[in-house]
Write an enzyme that holds these catalytic residues in place. Structure first.
Site, PDB file in Angstrom:
ATOM      1  N   HIS A   1       0.838  -1.209   0.000  1.00 48.72           N
ATOM      2  CA  HIS A   1       0.000   0.000   0.000  1.00 48.72           C
ATOM      3  C   HIS A   1       0.871   1.257   0.000  1.00 48.72           C
ATOM      4  O   HIS A   1       0.616   2.186  -0.773  1.00 48.72           O
ATOM      5  CB  HIS A   1      -0.898   0.046   1.245  1.00 48.72           C
ATOM      6  CG  HIS A   1      -1.945  -0.995   1.300  1.00 48.72           C
ATOM      7  ND1 HIS A   1      -2.083  -1.832   2.391  1.00 48.72           N
ATOM      8  CD2 HIS A   1      -2.926  -1.348   0.427  1.00 48.72           C
ATOM      9  CE1 HIS A   1      -3.109  -2.640   2.180  1.00 48.72           C
ATOM     10  NE2 HIS A   1      -3.632  -2.377   0.994  1.00 48.72           N
TER      11      HIS A   1
ATOM     12  N   LYS B   1     -16.310  -8.458   5.152  1.00 43.55           N
ATOM     13  CA  LYS B   1     -15.036  -8.676   5.845  1.00 43.55           C
ATOM     14  C   LYS B   1     -15.145  -8.306   7.318  1.00 43.55           C
ATOM     15  O   LYS B   1     -15.746  -7.298   7.668  1.00 43.55           O
ATOM     16  CB  LYS B   1     -13.915  -7.825   5.218  1.00 43.55           C
ATOM     17  CG  LYS B   1     -13.543  -8.228   3.812  1.00 43.55           C
ATOM     18  CD  LYS B   1     -12.397  -7.364   3.300  1.00 43.55           C
ATOM     19  CE  LYS B   1     -12.018  -7.713   1.883  1.00 43.55           C
ATOM     20  NZ  LYS B   1     -10.928  -6.862   1.394  1.00 43.55           N
TER      21      LYS B   1
ATOM     22  N   ARG C   1      -1.172  -5.893  -8.449  1.00 42.39           N
ATOM     23  CA  ARG C   1      -0.067  -6.816  -8.183  1.00 42.39           C
ATOM     24  C   ARG C   1       0.188  -7.749  -9.351  1.00 42.39           C
ATOM     25  O   ARG C   1       1.306  -8.181  -9.574  1.00 42.39           O
ATOM     26  CB  ARG C   1      -0.362  -7.638  -6.928  1.00 42.39           C
ATOM     27  CG  ARG C   1      -0.338  -6.804  -5.654  1.00 42.39           C
ATOM     28  CD  ARG C   1      -0.793  -7.613  -4.492  1.00 42.39           C
ATOM     29  NE  ARG C   1      -2.196  -7.968  -4.717  1.00 42.39           N
ATOM     30  CZ  ARG C   1      -3.040  -8.350  -3.783  1.00 42.39           C
ATOM     31  NH1 ARG C   1      -2.623  -8.476  -2.558  1.00 42.39           N
ATOM     32  NH2 ARG C   1      -4.286  -8.634  -4.057  1.00 42.39           N
TER      33      ARG C   1
ATOM     34  N   SER D   1      -2.982  -7.932   2.259  1.00 40.08           N
ATOM     35  CA  SER D   1      -3.346  -7.801   3.675  1.00 40.08           C
ATOM     36  C   SER D   1      -3.807  -9.126   4.265  1.00 40.08           C
ATOM     37  O   SER D   1      -3.515  -9.436   5.417  1.00 40.08           O
ATOM     38  CB  SER D   1      -4.430  -6.743   3.860  1.00 40.08           C
ATOM     39  OG  SER D   1      -3.911  -5.460   3.616  1.00 40.08           O
TER      40      SER D   1
END
Length: 158
Positions: free
Chosen positions: A18, A42, A91, A129
């Site tokens: 990040h 989440k 990514r 994460s």
């Protein structure tokens, strides 16, 4: 017109991936709003207040970085804060396909907001994460995954 950009996410916790994206985006925008979104699917590992504190501590030297929380659609929040850009870190190919679909829907809802993709620096391209939370949960060494301020804060609470 001011170039305001929203970087949305849960940042649970904020990782070196990040911060890599934020650091590289700072020169592109007048203001970079790190938006901690509430995701109903989440359950966060860290309280939102802690995540806000980490980001504020990391970017205390940069007046361009603001930290806020929000609920609901990201595109609607962009309107609230007058953001014309959404920043997303990529990514790999899987991220791109997922993020492109979201960007396309956002563009349908508001064609004035543009999504900007920044690819991660290769050494951070595997950091997620969810993986970091697993490393932390099981007592692993997260020193290559987290900013020092976050790592120190987590170590002091263990």
């Amino acid at each position: 017109m001011e170039r305001i950009c929203l970087f949305p996410g849960t940042f649970d916790p904020i990782t070196l991936g990040h911060t890599d994206v934020i650091d590289r985006a700072l020169d592109l925008f007048d203001e970079l709003v790190v938006g901690i979104g509430t995701n109903s699917t989440k359950t966060p590992m860290f309280p939102v207040e802690q995540r806000i504190r980490w980001i504020k501590d990391i970017y205390s030297h940069s007046p361009k970085v603001k930290v806020v929380t929000y609920e609901g659609l990201t595109i609607n929040f962009c309107k609230e804060i007058n953001a014309r850009f959404i920043l997303r870190g990529i990514r790999g190919i899987a991220d791109f396909e997922y993020e492109k679909a979201i960007a396309d829907v956002n563009r349908m809802m508001d064609s004035k907001v543009e999504t900007i993709f920044l690819s991660c620096t290769p050494k951070y391209s595997t950091i997620a994460s969810s993986l970091v939370r697993d490393v932390l949960r099981y007592g692993g060494d997260a020193s290559q995954l987290l900013p020092e301020k976050v790592l120190n804060s987590i170590k002091s609470t263990i």
